[in-house]
Motif scaffolding. Structure first.
Motif, short mmCIF file in Angstrom:
data_model
loop_
_atom_site.label_atom_id
_atom_site.label_comp_id
_atom_site.label_asym_id
_atom_site.label_seq_id
_atom_site.Cartn_x
_atom_site.Cartn_y
_atom_site.Cartn_z
N ILE A 100 31.34 -25.56 15.44
CA ILE A 100 31.66 -25.93 16.82
C ILE A 100 30.57 -25.41 17.76
N VAL A 101 30.01 -26.32 18.54
CA VAL A 101 29.04 -25.98 19.57
C VAL A 101 29.72 -26.16 20.92
N VAL A 102 29.81 -25.10 21.69
CA VAL A 102 30.45 -25.17 23.01
C VAL A 102 29.38 -25.10 24.09
N ASP A 103 29.23 -26.20 24.81
CA ASP A 103 28.37 -26.22 25.98
C ASP A 103 29.28 -25.99 27.19
N PRO A 104 29.28 -24.78 27.75
CA PRO A 104 30.26 -24.44 28.79
C PRO A 104 29.86 -25.04 30.15
N VAL A 105 30.08 -26.32 30.29
CA VAL A 105 29.69 -27.04 31.51
C VAL A 105 30.63 -26.61 32.64
N ILE A 106 30.09 -25.95 33.63
CA ILE A 106 30.91 -25.37 34.70
C ILE A 106 30.62 -26.03 36.05
N SER A 108 27.90 -28.94 38.15
CA SER A 108 26.81 -29.92 38.07
C SER A 108 25.61 -29.42 38.85
N SER A 109 24.46 -30.01 38.57
CA SER A 109 23.25 -29.61 39.30
C SER A 109 23.35 -29.92 40.78
N SER A 110 24.23 -30.87 41.14
CA SER A 110 24.44 -31.20 42.56
C SER A 110 25.49 -30.31 43.21
N GLY A 111 26.07 -29.37 42.41
CA GLY A 111 26.98 -28.39 42.98
C GLY A 111 28.46 -28.66 42.79
N LYS A 112 28.81 -29.75 42.14
CA LYS A 112 30.23 -30.08 41.93
C LYS A 112 30.79 -29.25 40.79
N MET A 113 31.96 -28.64 41.02
CA MET A 113 32.59 -27.84 39.97
C MET A 113 33.15 -28.76 38.90
N LEU A 114 32.79 -28.49 37.65
CA LEU A 114 33.20 -29.31 36.52
C LEU A 114 34.16 -28.57 35.59
N LEU A 115 34.51 -27.34 35.96
CA LEU A 115 35.48 -26.56 35.20
C LEU A 115 36.26 -25.70 36.19
N LYS A 116 37.56 -25.87 36.23
CA LYS A 116 38.38 -25.14 37.19
C LYS A 116 38.43 -23.65 36.81
N PRO A 117 38.67 -22.77 37.80
CA PRO A 117 38.64 -21.32 37.52
C PRO A 117 39.55 -20.88 36.38
N ASP A 118 40.77 -21.41 36.30
CA ASP A 118 41.64 -21.00 35.20
C ASP A 118 41.16 -21.57 33.87
N ALA A 119 40.39 -22.66 33.93
CA ALA A 119 39.82 -23.23 32.71
C ALA A 119 38.67 -22.37 32.18
N VAL A 120 37.96 -21.71 33.10
CA VAL A 120 36.92 -20.77 32.67
C VAL A 120 37.53 -19.66 31.84
N GLU A 140 25.61 -20.51 34.41
CA GLU A 140 26.87 -20.50 33.67
C GLU A 140 27.13 -19.13 33.04
N ALA A 141 26.08 -18.51 32.50
CA ALA A 141 26.23 -17.18 31.92
C ALA A 141 26.64 -16.17 32.99
N GLU A 142 26.13 -16.35 34.21
CA GLU A 142 26.51 -15.44 35.31
C GLU A 142 27.99 -15.59 35.65
N ILE A 143 28.48 -16.83 35.71
CA ILE A 143 29.90 -17.05 36.00
C ILE A 143 30.77 -16.49 34.88
N LEU A 144 30.36 -16.70 33.65
CA LEU A 144 31.16 -16.27 32.51
C LEU A 144 31.22 -14.75 32.38
N THR A 145 30.15 -14.08 32.77
CA THR A 145 30.10 -12.62 32.62
C THR A 145 30.37 -11.87 33.92
N GLY A 146 30.31 -12.55 35.05
CA GLY A 146 30.52 -11.89 36.33
C GLY A 146 29.38 -11.01 36.75
N MET A 147 28.16 -11.29 36.28
CA MET A 147 27.01 -10.47 36.63
C MET A 147 25.82 -11.34 37.00
N ARG A 148 24.90 -10.79 37.76
CA ARG A 148 23.67 -11.49 38.10
C ARG A 148 22.67 -11.29 36.97
#
Length: 256
Positions: A100-106, A108-120, A140-148
């Motif tokens: 399984i390859v998970v591309d965590p699409v969160i 879009s490059s135009s700024g639209k959220m593609l994954l809701k917060p509870d889905a993260v 995406e890694a920053e959102i997933l880990t909560g760090m810069r």
């Protein structure tokens, strides 16, 4: 016959999501299958709106397919909702899909959220532990880990946090970093490996989708993750040189 399944969003412009996944599968000579988890209204300028496929409909699509045809690998992309993340994870467990390859699409490059917060949160809890490899870009890694992530040391630390969430490998894509080269770094296994290609000028649509779809193909063919990532990076580099403008914006699309 190698078979690979994509569970992801639909891009009506054909440049990302399940449409580009299927094109990638065909270009690499395997049999591709696709289940839409979300719909989008988008064009070359960006994503204007998103719509979730209901969890019941998504589950029925996946279960009907997998009860008959078991893929050699599976890729997930845009899932949008917590319920759909859980539906994809349940199917992977039920049908014992290992590659399984998970591309965590969160976003879009135009700024639209593609994954809701509870889905993260669901992605980290339910799907990451099943993944052979996850392929976040730096935002995406920053959102997933909560760090810069500003330095190489930051990226190493973030990768460690992501590995603690359960995937066997983490590929952090470095395309958002300012440099003359696009460097993706693979963590997991015995060593940390960096894969570098020359950065091309311009805006490109669907690059992450093509990369993760190609990784799923090569893993489905039986290659180890390290080799699958290497071959996928070379494939993307080759195909980037053939991109063309499709819409009225300056964004370039892959042509297979």
């Amino acid at each position: 016959m190698i078979k690979v399944l994509s569970i992801a969003g639909s891009d009506p412009s054909g440049g990302a999501g399940i449409q580009i996944d299927l094109k990638t599968f065909q270009a690499l000579g395997i049999y591709g299958m696709a289940v839409p988890a979300a719909l989008t209204a988008q064009n070359s300028r960006g994503v204007m709106a998103t719509y979730s496929v209901s969890p019941r409909v998504l589950s029925q699509q996946i279960e009907t397919l997998l009860s008959d045809i078991k893929p050699d690998a599976m890729k997930t992309g845009m899932l949008l909702t917590r319920q759909n993340v859980n539906a994809a994870a349940k199917a992977a467990r039920t049908y014992r899909i290992r590659n399984i390859v998970v591309d965590p699409v969160i976003r879009s490059s135009s700024g639209k959220m593609l994954l809701k917060p509870d889905a993260v949160r669901a992605l980290k809890r339910a799907l990451f532990p099943l993944a052979l490899v996850i392929t976040p870009n730096i935002p995406e890694a920053e959102i997933l880990t909560g760090m810069r992530i500003m330095t190489d040391e930051d990226m190493d630390f973030a990768a460690g946090k992501l590995l603690d969430m359960g995937p066997r490998y983490v590929l952090i894509k470095g395309g958002h970093r300012a440099s003359d080269e696009a460097v993706d770094t693979l963590y997991g296994g015995k060593t940390v490996l960096s894969f570098s290609t020359v950065r091309l000028k311009g805006e490109f649509h669907g690059t992450g989708c093509v990369l993760s779809a190609a990784i799923a193909v090569f893993i489905g063919k039986g290659l180890p993750v390290e080799k699958a990532v290497e071959k996928s990076k070379l494939f993307v580099e080759k195909m980037l040189k053939k991109t063309k403008r499709v819409g009225n914006s300056g964004t370039k699309y892959f042509l297979f």
